[in-house]
Design a protein around this motif. Structure first.
Motif, PDB file in Angstrom:
ATOM      1  N   ILE A  82       0.832  -1.199   0.000  1.00 30.70           N
ATOM      2  CA  ILE A  82       0.000   0.000   0.000  1.00 30.70           C
ATOM      3  C   ILE A  82       0.868   1.251   0.000  1.00 30.70           C
ATOM      4  N   LEU A  83       2.012   1.194   0.681  1.00 31.66           N
ATOM      5  CA  LEU A  83       2.925   2.334   0.720  1.00 31.66           C
ATOM      6  C   LEU A  83       3.431   2.681  -0.686  1.00 31.66           C
ATOM      7  N   HIS A  84       3.865   1.657  -1.442  1.00 31.56           N
ATOM      8  CA  HIS A  84       4.378   1.904  -2.781  1.00 31.56           C
ATOM      9  C   HIS A  84       3.271   2.418  -3.712  1.00 31.56           C
ATOM     10  N   ASN A  85       2.075   1.897  -3.562  1.00 35.55           N
ATOM     11  CA  ASN A  85       0.973   2.366  -4.408  1.00 35.55           C
ATOM     12  C   ASN A  85       0.602   3.809  -4.094  1.00 35.55           C
ATOM     13  N   LEU A  86       0.639   4.188  -2.833  1.00 35.04           N
ATOM     14  CA  LEU A  86       0.359   5.584  -2.481  1.00 35.04           C
ATOM     15  C   LEU A  86       1.419   6.518  -3.056  1.00 35.04           C
ATOM     16  N   ALA A  87       2.679   6.088  -3.028  1.00 34.10           N
ATOM     17  CA  ALA A  87       3.751   6.915  -3.583  1.00 34.10           C
ATOM     18  C   ALA A  87       3.592   7.072  -5.101  1.00 34.10           C
ATOM     19  N   PHE A  88       3.245   5.989  -5.805  1.00 34.21           N
ATOM     20  CA  PHE A  88       3.030   6.074  -7.246  1.00 34.21           C
ATOM     21  C   PHE A  88       1.834   6.978  -7.565  1.00 34.21           C
ATOM     22  N   ALA A  89       0.748   6.841  -6.801  1.00 35.21           N
ATOM     23  CA  ALA A  89      -0.435   7.666  -7.047  1.00 35.21           C
ATOM     24  C   ALA A  89      -0.134   9.143  -6.806  1.00 35.21           C
ATOM     25  N   ARG A  90       0.627   9.457  -5.789  1.00 33.70           N
ATOM     26  CA  ARG A  90       0.981  10.856  -5.521  1.00 33.70           C
ATOM     27  C   ARG A  90       1.830  11.431  -6.657  1.00 33.70           C
ATOM     28  N   LYS A  91       2.780  10.646  -7.164  1.00 33.01           N
ATOM     29  CA  LYS A  91       3.636  11.116  -8.261  1.00 33.01           C
ATOM     30  C   LYS A  91       2.840  11.316  -9.542  1.00 33.01           C
ATOM     31  N   ASN A  92       1.955  10.364  -9.890  1.00 29.90           N
ATOM     32  CA  ASN A  92       1.175  10.483 -11.115  1.00 29.90           C
ATOM     33  C   ASN A  92       0.181  11.640 -11.041  1.00 29.90           C
ATOM     34  N   ALA A  93      -0.419  11.844  -9.882  1.00 27.45           N
ATOM     35  CA  ALA A  93      -1.365  12.957  -9.740  1.00 27.45           C
ATOM     36  C   ALA A  93      -0.661  14.296  -9.903  1.00 27.45           C
ATOM     37  N   ALA A  94       0.569  14.411  -9.403  1.00 25.61           N
ATOM     38  CA  ALA A  94       1.317  15.658  -9.538  1.00 25.61           C
ATOM     39  C   ALA A  94       1.783  15.875 -10.975  1.00 25.61           C
ATOM     40  N   ASP A  95       2.206  14.809 -11.660  1.00 24.31           N
ATOM     41  CA  ASP A  95       2.727  14.940 -13.018  1.00 24.31           C
ATOM     42  C   ASP A  95       1.620  15.122 -14.054  1.00 24.31           C
ATOM     43  N   GLN A  96       0.526  14.387 -13.919  1.00 27.29           N
ATOM     44  CA  GLN A  96      -0.515  14.398 -14.938  1.00 27.29           C
ATOM     45  C   GLN A  96      -1.539  15.513 -14.734  1.00 27.29           C
ATOM     46  N   HIS A  97      -1.907  15.787 -13.485  1.00 27.70           N
ATOM     47  CA  HIS A  97      -2.963  16.766 -13.208  1.00 27.70           C
ATOM     48  C   HIS A  97      -2.468  17.978 -12.431  1.00 27.70           C
ATOM     49  N   GLY A  98      -1.216  18.000 -12.033  1.00 26.99           N
ATOM     50  CA  GLY A  98      -0.695  19.135 -11.289  1.00 26.99           C
ATOM     51  C   GLY A  98      -1.331  19.311  -9.931  1.00 26.99           C
ATOM     52  N   MET A  99      -1.678  18.226  -9.255  1.00 25.06           N
ATOM     53  CA  MET A  99      -2.345  18.280  -7.954  1.00 25.06           C
ATOM     54  C   MET A  99      -1.310  18.265  -6.843  1.00 25.06           C
ATOM     55  N   LYS A 100      -1.558  19.092  -5.829  1.00 25.84           N
ATOM     56  CA  LYS A 100      -0.672  19.190  -4.675  1.00 25.84           C
ATOM     57  C   LYS A 100      -1.506  19.133  -3.401  1.00 25.84           C
ATOM     58  N   ASP A 101      -0.823  18.880  -2.284  1.00 27.98           N
ATOM     59  CA  ASP A 101      -1.485  18.798  -0.968  1.00 27.98           C
ATOM     60  C   ASP A 101      -2.646  17.808  -1.028  1.00 27.98           C
ATOM     61  N   LEU A 102      -2.329  16.553  -1.339  1.00 26.08           N
ATOM     62  CA  LEU A 102      -3.357  15.537  -1.551  1.00 26.08           C
ATOM     63  C   LEU A 102      -3.776  14.904  -0.237  1.00 26.08           C
ATOM     64  N   ILE A 103      -5.039  14.478  -0.200  1.00 27.41           N
ATOM     65  CA  ILE A 103      -5.570  13.721   0.921  1.00 27.41           C
ATOM     66  C   ILE A 103      -6.283  12.497   0.367  1.00 27.41           C
ATOM     67  N   VAL A 104      -6.361  11.450   1.175  1.00 34.86           N
ATOM     68  CA  VAL A 104      -7.067  10.225   0.792  1.00 34.86           C
ATOM     69  C   VAL A 104      -8.524  10.409   1.198  1.00 34.86           C
ATOM     70  N   SER A 105      -9.331  10.907   0.263  1.00 31.81           N
ATOM     71  CA  SER A 105     -10.728  11.191   0.598  1.00 31.81           C
ATOM     72  C   SER A 105     -11.551   9.915   0.725  1.00 31.81           C
ATOM     73  N   GLN A 106     -11.259   8.892  -0.110  1.00 34.61           N
ATOM     74  CA  GLN A 106     -11.997   7.628  -0.051  1.00 34.61           C
ATOM     75  C   GLN A 106     -11.022   6.478  -0.226  1.00 34.61           C
ATOM     76  N   ALA A 107     -11.314   5.388   0.453  1.00 34.95           N
ATOM     77  CA  ALA A 107     -10.513   4.163   0.336  1.00 34.95           C
ATOM     78  C   ALA A 107     -11.422   2.979   0.630  1.00 34.95           C
ATOM     79  N   TRP A 108     -11.433   2.015  -0.273  1.00 33.37           N
ATOM     80  CA  TRP A 108     -12.254   0.827  -0.066  1.00 33.37           C
ATOM     81  C   TRP A 108     -11.530  -0.389  -0.635  1.00 33.37           C
ATOM     82  N   VAL A 109     -12.033  -1.560  -0.300  1.00 34.64           N
ATOM     83  CA  VAL A 109     -11.372  -2.830  -0.608  1.00 34.64           C
ATOM     84  C   VAL A 109     -12.311  -3.679  -1.445  1.00 34.64           C
TER      85      VAL A 109
END
Length: 218
Positions: free
Chosen positions: A115-142
């Motif tokens: 989960i740690l590695h997936n969160l790091a990849f998601a943070r990097k892709n969100a910053a590179d593709q959409h220019g998003m900063k100061d991210l929070i995990v608004s929803q998480a489900w399994v």
């Protein structure tokens, strides 16, 4: 029946028409009246519907709110129980991505490293593709993955069934909303540190005491 040559010979040549001044004046007056008339609407359209469409577009442009950016990410199916993985999902909700990565770094659970590695990849892709900063995990489900069944051999010709479960986690990352600046003299909005009503009132010393006891009450 006439042939083509006879038909061409029977045609009359073009004649030039000399218009007089009264005829030219009449033609110019009629063209002026046509020019003064309003233009016809397009075929299949109506001025009424055009006005309604313009008013709707104006209201949408006035009441339009900024689009809230979000980034969706899903992990691959990996070995583990969805019930155990749901405990991590409840832990990550409403946390900043940096804090969620920090929690997974020191978590003793086996799935925390993935989960740690997936969160790091998601943070990097969100910053590179959409220019998003100061991210929070608004929803998480399994979600459940594949459900493998394997033969577990026992002694004396007996056997059992082994169940190998798989699960995955999905989460949505959004930008952290801007917090208003705290006013001067206000306390921090944390648990147990709010301005609430007092549950006790000070003793009024001017109230007389009737029938006092000969000993203290404490």
């Amino acid at each position: 029946m006439l042939s083509l040559t006879q038909a061409f010979k029977g045609l009359k040549p073009f004649q030039t028409v000399n218009l007089s001044r009264p005829a030219i004046a009449k033609f110019s007056s009629t063209s002026k009246t046509f020019a003064d008339q309003p233009a016809r609407p397009q075929v299949g359209g109506s001025s009424l519907f055009d006005n309604v469409q313009k008013e709707a577009e104006a209201t949408i442009s006035e009441n339009s709110e900024p689009v809230k950016k979000e980034y969706r990410w899903s992990t691959a199916n990996f070995k583990g129980s969805h019930r155990k993985l749901n405990m991590i999902a409840r832990q990550l909700r409403n946390l900043t991505v940096d804090e969620a990565i920090r929690q997974m770094e020191f978590s003793p659970k086996r799935a925390s490293s993935k989960i740690l590695h997936n969160l790091a990849f998601a943070r990097k892709n969100a910053a590179d593709q959409h220019g998003m900063k100061d991210l929070i995990v608004s929803q998480a489900w399994v979600g459940k993955g594949r459900y493998h069944r394997r033969v577990n051999p026992h002694g004396r010709g007996q056997f059992g069934i082994m169940h190998r479960k798989e699960a995955h986690m999905k989460f949505i990352l959004t930008e952290k909303p801007a917090q208003p600046e705290p006013t001067q003299g206000s306390r921090r909005n944390i648990r147990g540190w709010k301005e609430t009503k007092k549950v006790w009132t000070p003793l009024n010393e001017t109230k007389p005491v009737y029938n006092p006891k000969p000993y203290y009450n404490w």
